[in-house]
Design an enzyme around this catalytic site. Structure first.
Site, PDB file in Angstrom:
ATOM      1  N   ASP A  22      39.962  59.125   2.605  1.00  0.00           N
ATOM      2  CA  ASP A  22      40.216  60.468   2.157  1.00  0.00           C
ATOM      3  C   ASP A  22      39.400  60.372   0.709  1.00  0.00           C
ATOM      4  O   ASP A  22      39.677  59.781  -0.176  1.00  0.00           O
ATOM      5  CB  ASP A  22      41.682  60.746   1.861  1.00  0.00           C
ATOM      6  N   HIS A  24      39.564  63.614  -1.224  1.00  0.00           N
ATOM      7  CA  HIS A  24      40.175  64.887  -2.062  1.00  0.00           C
ATOM      8  C   HIS A  24      39.846  65.442  -3.183  1.00  0.00           C
ATOM      9  O   HIS A  24      40.220  65.169  -4.506  1.00  0.00           O
ATOM     10  CB  HIS A  24      41.728  64.421  -2.244  1.00  0.00           C
ATOM     11  N   ASP A  58      39.989  64.873   5.168  1.00  0.00           N
ATOM     12  CA  ASP A  58      40.798  65.204   3.807  1.00  0.00           C
ATOM     13  C   ASP A  58      39.644  64.874   2.510  1.00  0.00           C
ATOM     14  O   ASP A  58      39.736  64.366   1.781  1.00  0.00           O
ATOM     15  CB  ASP A  58      42.023  64.336   3.518  1.00  0.00           C
ATOM     16  N   ASN A  93      44.559  66.682   7.822  1.00  0.00           N
ATOM     17  CA  ASN A  93      45.445  67.555   7.618  1.00  0.00           C
ATOM     18  C   ASN A  93      45.388  68.647   6.613  1.00  0.00           C
ATOM     19  O   ASN A  93      45.667  69.800   6.836  1.00  0.00           O
ATOM     20  CB  ASN A  93      47.055  66.877   7.599  1.00  0.00           C
ATOM     21  N   HIS A  94      44.776  68.127   5.732  1.00  0.00           N
ATOM     22  CA  HIS A  94      44.371  69.197   4.567  1.00  0.00           C
ATOM     23  C   HIS A  94      43.269  70.193   4.786  1.00  0.00           C
ATOM     24  O   HIS A  94      43.496  71.286   4.455  1.00  0.00           O
ATOM     25  CB  HIS A  94      44.183  68.422   3.295  1.00  0.00           C
ATOM     26  N   HIS A 166      42.309  61.215  11.744  1.00  0.00           N
ATOM     27  CA  HIS A 166      42.947  61.101  10.320  1.00  0.00           C
ATOM     28  C   HIS A 166      44.427  60.667  10.534  1.00  0.00           C
ATOM     29  O   HIS A 166      44.681  59.683   9.638  1.00  0.00           O
ATOM     30  CB  HIS A 166      42.638  62.637   9.846  1.00  0.00           C
ATOM     31  N   HIS A 228      49.876  51.177  23.776  1.00  0.00           N
ATOM     32  CA  HIS A 228      49.687  52.033  25.056  1.00  0.00           C
ATOM     33  C   HIS A 228      48.598  52.859  24.830  1.00  0.00           C
ATOM     34  O   HIS A 228      47.673  53.271  25.998  1.00  0.00           O
ATOM     35  CB  HIS A 228      51.032  52.769  25.057  1.00  0.00           C
TER      36      HIS A 228
END
Length: 327
Positions: A22, A24, A58, A93-94, A166, A228
């Protein structure tokens, strides 16, 4: 540009792969990370040859250089293509939050950057030149910055034996389809579909928000769920993710199957020392670090893996303490 979620080793990763966590909004830390591995030179231009760089998402929020970083990475992509290399950027997510108009983690100076950009950009009416309005107009679905810089990002990437994402993947994400996830995010950013499936971009179990494999305490990693997922993706042996700051630096968990590369490098996070993960063509791995306490004679902390499956396990055994740098 076609979004691809699976790159066979023969088409990419010709000499080595560099994974960057990330960023930022911190352009200088971004450049420091790329200089660590020789991806850029002192002038900020591509010097990585045929290397492949994956930035895990991000870029936005918490810092003041968001637009500068977007343009910088775009220029680097063009330079890499000409040299036989590749730069792949991903959505975190950002990015999803900002496209949704969720600006909880922006800075005052970042609004100035958007205002300055809006004044320069010829496609916005004057009433959208002010900071918040400029940001909304630029990053909304079908906005000029979102379509140019974010729509072609990968959200899930499979490259050889490594899955890049991410936050993380669960079984329902794989069942939904990795190519389908990438296409749905792309279409949403381009404004040609409605809202995203919740399990891509919202909630603690979504693709960009999941932390079940990245909790800083390695013993909290959900090994069963990760195993899995990896068995349902052909050839996958490890998942490489950002999102959760690792105070001790890049490390592995979940019996070596989870590699966590967000070191909180931005001054808007913990101002961590830059580190990147390097995987060579022969699968030898190193964590390249700006921390002088852990550098060898070549300026790197070498991780000898003795076989591809051992990468995460050896990272997991690392007992470093992160040294915070001054602003």
């Amino acid at each position: 540009m076609t979004l691809i979620s699976h790159h066979p080793p023969s088409t990419l990763h010709q000499t080595r792969l560099i994974a960057v966590g990330d960023i930022h909004g911190d352009l200088e830390k971004c450049k420091q990370s790329l200089r660590l591995s020789g991806i850029i030179d002192a002038t900020g231009n591509w010097s990585g040859g045929s290397s492949t760089v994956v930035q895990i998402g991000d870029v936005l929020d918490r810092g003041n250089d968001e637009i500068k970083i977007l343009y910088f990475l775009e220029r680097l992509k063009r330079q890499a293509d000409k040299a036989g290399g590749k730069v792949i950027t991903m959505n975190g997510n950002h990015e999803i939050m900002n496209i949704n108009g969720d600006f909880r983690f922006i800075t005052a100076d970042s609004l100035k950057e958007f205002s300055n950009w809006a004044f320069w950009y010829n496609g916005l009416r004057k009433e959208f030149h002010e900071g918040f309005r400029a940001r909304i107009a630029a990053l909304k679905p079908n906005g000029p910055l979102s379509t140019r810089f974010l729509a072609n990002n990968a959200t899930v990437l499979v490259m050889g034996e490594s899955v890049f994402v991410h936050g993380g993947l669960l079984a329902n994400h794989v069942n939904h389809g990795l190519e389908r996830i990438n296409k749905e995010v792309k279409d949403w950013i381009n404004g040609v579909r409605g809202d995203l499936w919740r399990d891509i971009g919202r909630g603690s179990n979504s693709v960009v928000w999941l932390r079940r494999f990245s909790h800083e305490l390695a013993e909290s990693c959900d090994s069963e769920a990760l195993e899995h997922v990896l068995t349902t993706i052909p050839g996958a042996k490890r998942m490489i993710m950002g999102h959760t700051i690792q105070g001790k630096g890049i490390n592995g968990a979940c019996e070596g199957k989870a590699i966590r590369i967000d070191v909180g490098m931005s001054k808007g996070c913990i101002n961590g020392l830059p580190e990147v993960l390097e995987i060579a063509k022969n699968s030898e791995a190193r964590v390249l670090t700006a921390n002088p306490a852990y550098q060898d004679s070549n300026g790197s902390r070498v991780v000898r893996i003795g076989g591809r499956a051992g990468l995460g396990a050896l990272l997991e055994d690392d007992r470093r303490k992160q040294v915070q740098v001054k602003a």
